[in-house]
Scaffold this motif. Structure first.
Motif, PDB file in Angstrom:
ATOM      1  N   PHE A 279       0.816  -1.216   0.000  1.00  0.00           N
ATOM      2  CA  PHE A 279       0.000   0.000   0.000  1.00  0.00           C
ATOM      3  C   PHE A 279       0.848   1.264   0.000  1.00  0.00           C
ATOM      4  CE2 PHE A 279      -2.550  -3.183   2.465  1.00  0.00           C
ATOM      5  CZ  PHE A 279      -3.448  -3.451   1.448  1.00  0.00           C
ATOM      6  N   ASN A 280       0.327   2.294  -0.652  1.00  0.00           N
ATOM      7  CA  ASN A 280       1.010   3.584  -0.639  1.00  0.00           C
ATOM      8  C   ASN A 280       0.655   4.346   0.640  1.00  0.00           C
ATOM      9  OD1 ASN A 280      -1.544   4.944  -1.187  1.00  0.00           O
ATOM     10  ND2 ASN A 280      -1.308   4.276  -3.324  1.00  0.00           N
ATOM     11  N   GLY A 281       1.257   5.504   0.804  1.00  0.00           N
ATOM     12  CA  GLY A 281       1.091   6.250   2.051  1.00  0.00           C
ATOM     13  C   GLY A 281      -0.341   6.595   2.364  1.00  0.00           C
ATOM     14  N   GLY A 282      -1.098   7.030   1.359  1.00  0.00           N
ATOM     15  CA  GLY A 282      -2.491   7.383   1.593  1.00  0.00           C
ATOM     16  C   GLY A 282      -3.313   6.195   2.059  1.00  0.00           C
ATOM     17  N   GLU A 283      -3.077   5.043   1.466  1.00  0.00           N
ATOM     18  CA  GLU A 283      -3.827   3.845   1.856  1.00  0.00           C
ATOM     19  C   GLU A 283      -3.444   3.389   3.259  1.00  0.00           C
ATOM     20  OE1 GLU A 283      -4.286   1.968  -2.646  1.00  0.00           O
ATOM     21  OE2 GLU A 283      -2.477   1.630  -1.457  1.00  0.00           O
ATOM     22  N   ARG A 284      -2.183   3.518   3.605  1.00  0.00           N
ATOM     23  CA  ARG A 284      -1.766   3.141   4.968  1.00  0.00           C
ATOM     24  C   ARG A 284      -2.405   4.055   6.002  1.00  0.00           C
ATOM     25  NH1 ARG A 284       3.239   2.406   2.273  1.00  0.00           N
ATOM     26  NH2 ARG A 284       4.122   4.320   3.166  1.00  0.00           N
TER      27      ARG A 284
ATOM     28  N   PRO B 210       2.437  -2.704  -6.733  1.00  0.00           N
ATOM     29  CA  PRO B 210       1.039  -2.452  -6.347  1.00  0.00           C
ATOM     30  C   PRO B 210       0.831  -1.118  -5.654  1.00  0.00           C
ATOM     31  CG  PRO B 210       2.019  -4.143  -4.952  1.00  0.00           C
ATOM     32  CD  PRO B 210       2.979  -3.900  -6.077  1.00  0.00           C
ATOM     33  N   ARG B 211       1.905  -0.521  -5.146  1.00  0.00           N
ATOM     34  CA  ARG B 211       1.762   0.780  -4.491  1.00  0.00           C
ATOM     35  C   ARG B 211       1.471   1.898  -5.489  1.00  0.00           C
ATOM     36  NH1 ARG B 211       7.260   0.117  -1.129  1.00  0.00           N
ATOM     37  NH2 ARG B 211       7.817  -0.610  -3.230  1.00  0.00           N
ATOM     38  N   GLU B 212       1.645   1.619  -6.796  1.00  0.00           N
ATOM     39  CA  GLU B 212       1.329   2.629  -7.807  1.00  0.00           C
ATOM     40  C   GLU B 212      -0.178   2.847  -7.944  1.00  0.00           C
ATOM     41  OE1 GLU B 212       3.180   1.941 -11.562  1.00  0.00           O
ATOM     42  OE2 GLU B 212       5.139   1.493 -10.678  1.00  0.00           O
ATOM     43  N   LEU B 213      -0.957   1.829  -7.590  1.00  0.00           N
ATOM     44  CA  LEU B 213      -2.413   1.931  -7.669  1.00  0.00           C
ATOM     45  C   LEU B 213      -2.958   2.454  -6.348  1.00  0.00           C
ATOM     46  CD1 LEU B 213      -1.502  -0.588  -9.532  1.00  0.00           C
ATOM     47  CD2 LEU B 213      -3.887  -1.245  -9.412  1.00  0.00           C
ATOM     48  N   SER B 214      -3.959   3.289  -6.421  1.00  0.00           N
ATOM     49  CA  SER B 214      -4.665   3.746  -5.224  1.00  0.00           C
ATOM     50  C   SER B 214      -6.115   3.292  -5.319  1.00  0.00           C
ATOM     51  CB  SER B 214      -4.621   5.268  -5.091  1.00  0.00           C
ATOM     52  OG  SER B 214      -3.303   5.706  -4.826  1.00  0.00           O
ATOM     53  N   VAL B 215      -6.562   2.556  -4.297  1.00  0.00           N
ATOM     54  CA  VAL B 215      -7.945   2.093  -4.274  1.00  0.00           C
ATOM     55  C   VAL B 215      -8.639   2.603  -3.018  1.00  0.00           C
ATOM     56  CG1 VAL B 215      -7.530   0.027  -5.679  1.00  0.00           C
ATOM     57  CG2 VAL B 215      -7.241  -0.101  -3.202  1.00  0.00           C
ATOM     58  N   ALA B 216      -9.939   2.765  -3.132  1.00  0.00           N
ATOM     59  CA  ALA B 216     -10.751   3.232  -2.004  1.00  0.00           C
ATOM     60  C   ALA B 216     -11.551   2.061  -1.474  1.00  0.00           C
ATOM     61  CB  ALA B 216     -11.687   4.350  -2.433  1.00  0.00           C
ATOM     62  N   GLY B 217     -11.750   2.035  -0.167  1.00  0.00           N
ATOM     63  CA  GLY B 217     -12.520   0.971   0.451  1.00  0.00           C
ATOM     64  C   GLY B 217     -13.718   1.500   1.197  1.00  0.00           C
ATOM     65  N   ARG B 218     -14.717   0.617   1.349  1.00  0.00           N
ATOM     66  CA  ARG B 218     -15.905   0.981   2.116  1.00  0.00           C
ATOM     67  C   ARG B 218     -16.484  -0.291   2.706  1.00  0.00           C
ATOM     68  NH1 ARG B 218     -18.688   3.077  -1.693  1.00  0.00           N
ATOM     69  NH2 ARG B 218     -19.956   1.235  -2.152  1.00  0.00           N
ATOM     70  N   GLY B 219     -16.637  -0.325   4.027  1.00  0.00           N
ATOM     71  CA  GLY B 219     -17.262  -1.466   4.690  1.00  0.00           C
ATOM     72  C   GLY B 219     -16.536  -2.786   4.503  1.00  0.00           C
TER      73      GLY B 219
ATOM     74  N   LEU C 187      -8.940   4.622  -7.616  1.00  0.00           N
ATOM     75  CA  LEU C 187      -8.857   6.078  -7.616  1.00  0.00           C
ATOM     76  C   LEU C 187      -7.831   6.604  -8.600  1.00  0.00           C
ATOM     77  CD1 LEU C 187      -9.007   6.746  -3.771  1.00  0.00           C
ATOM     78  CD2 LEU C 187     -10.885   6.819  -5.421  1.00  0.00           C
ATOM     79  N   SER C 188      -6.669   5.947  -8.649  1.00  0.00           N
ATOM     80  CA  SER C 188      -5.628   6.433  -9.552  1.00  0.00           C
ATOM     81  C   SER C 188      -4.649   5.313  -9.872  1.00  0.00           C
ATOM     82  CB  SER C 188      -4.881   7.623  -8.934  1.00  0.00           C
ATOM     83  OG  SER C 188      -4.139   7.205  -7.796  1.00  0.00           O
ATOM     84  N   TRP C 189      -4.045   5.452 -11.051  1.00  0.00           N
ATOM     85  CA  TRP C 189      -2.957   4.570 -11.464  1.00  0.00           C
ATOM     86  C   TRP C 189      -2.157   5.318 -12.515  1.00  0.00           C
ATOM     87  CZ3 TRP C 189      -3.572  -0.984 -13.912  1.00  0.00           C
ATOM     88  CH2 TRP C 189      -2.296  -1.544 -14.076  1.00  0.00           C
TER      89      TRP C 189
ATOM     90  N   LEU D 194      -8.736  -4.249   0.102  1.00  0.00           N
ATOM     91  CA  LEU D 194      -7.924  -3.352  -0.715  1.00  0.00           C
ATOM     92  C   LEU D 194      -6.921  -4.137  -1.555  1.00  0.00           C
ATOM     93  CD1 LEU D 194      -7.192  -0.490   1.851  1.00  0.00           C
ATOM     94  CD2 LEU D 194      -8.893  -0.486   0.021  1.00  0.00           C
ATOM     95  N   TRP D 195      -6.320  -5.157  -0.946  1.00  0.00           N
ATOM     96  CA  TRP D 195      -5.301  -5.934  -1.655  1.00  0.00           C
ATOM     97  C   TRP D 195      -5.907  -6.733  -2.809  1.00  0.00           C
ATOM     98  CZ3 TRP D 195      -0.638  -6.060  -3.042  1.00  0.00           C
ATOM     99  CH2 TRP D 195      -0.053  -7.231  -3.529  1.00  0.00           C
ATOM    100  N   THR D 196      -7.038  -7.382  -2.578  1.00  0.00           N
ATOM    101  CA  THR D 196      -7.641  -8.155  -3.666  1.00  0.00           C
ATOM    102  C   THR D 196      -8.082  -7.234  -4.803  1.00  0.00           C
ATOM    103  OG1 THR D 196      -9.830  -8.139  -2.586  1.00  0.00           O
ATOM    104  CG2 THR D 196      -8.410 -10.056  -2.191  1.00  0.00           C
ATOM    105  N   ALA D 197      -8.478  -6.014  -4.470  1.00  0.00           N
ATOM    106  CA  ALA D 197      -8.840  -5.061  -5.521  1.00  0.00           C
ATOM    107  C   ALA D 197      -7.632  -4.744  -6.391  1.00  0.00           C
ATOM    108  CB  ALA D 197      -9.398  -3.786  -4.904  1.00  0.00           C
TER     109      ALA D 197
END
Length: 202
Positions: free
Chosen positions: A104-109, A146-155, A162-164, A127-130
């Motif tokens: 995970f990147n900094g924002g995800e952490r 995988p840290r190049e991708l940013s994903v958002a999670g909910r529940g 979000l970005s790549w 988040l990881w499976t995404a």
């Protein structure tokens, strides 16, 4: 099967990868109502030529597949409407020390740190499976950090890519759908198209 569906098969994981890969052909044959002998799937690495990498359906045309293995389960997904990626992961497997630093990147952490401790591993697995599902969809796999991708999670499930930076994918066309992969497992399917696909269990 309608044109908005992805067919998903969950089965016991075999000791070796070859029998699990056979599930790919079996699932395509089942979805298309054809004989198994009419299905040909190739799995070849574009970098080294080895028998790994993104599986491709050579026969019949127009079918797309993806596969993932975790714990005692194998997941196979089939689509007739475009490329996809599927990934399942054990919630326990992502709790090991140092995993966040490489996944995970900094924002995800930061997002993970804000999640209650008791829920954190399930959110982490979502988040990881995404990320893995999107990388399989693209055909890149873990040749991409995988840290190049940013994903958002909910529940406890990933909800959006979000970005790549640098990706050739139209991110507005990438959709993430979580599914119940069984006790202690989290699953995500990534699809490409104008809207999310319906997941149908075989």
């Amino acid at each position: 099967m309608t044109q908005t569906d992805v067919s998903l098969l969950l089965a016991p994981r075999a000791p070796l990868p070859a029998p699990d890969r056979q599930h790919l052909a079996e699932a395509v044959a089942w979805v298309l109502r054809i004989e198994l002998a009419e299905v040909t799937i190739e799995q070849r690495c574009e970098r080294c030529g080895g028998t790994h990498g993104k599986p491709r359906v050579l026969r019949p045309p127009g079918a797309f597949v993806s596969l993932s293995r975790a714990a005692s389960t194998v997941a196979v997904a089939v689509s007739l409407v475009g490329p996809l990626g599927v990934d399942i992961e054990s919630v326990g497997a992502v709790s090991r020390a140092g995993f966040d630093d490489v996944a995970f990147n900094g924002g995800e952490r930061e997002v993970l740190q804000a999640v209650p401790v008791g829920e954190r591993d399930r959110v982490r697995a979502g988040l990881w499976t995404a990320k893995e599902a999107v990388l399989k969809l693209s055909g890149s796999g873990l040749t991409v950090d995988p840290r190049e991708l940013s994903v958002a999670g909910r529940g406890g499930a990933a909800s959006a890519l979000l970005s790549w930076p640098g990706s050739s994918l139209d991110l507005s066309q990438v959709h993430l759908t979580s599914f119940d992969a069984g006790p202690g497992l989290v699953g995500t399917v990534a699809t490409l198209g104008p809207k999310a696909r319906q997941i149908v269990l075989l």
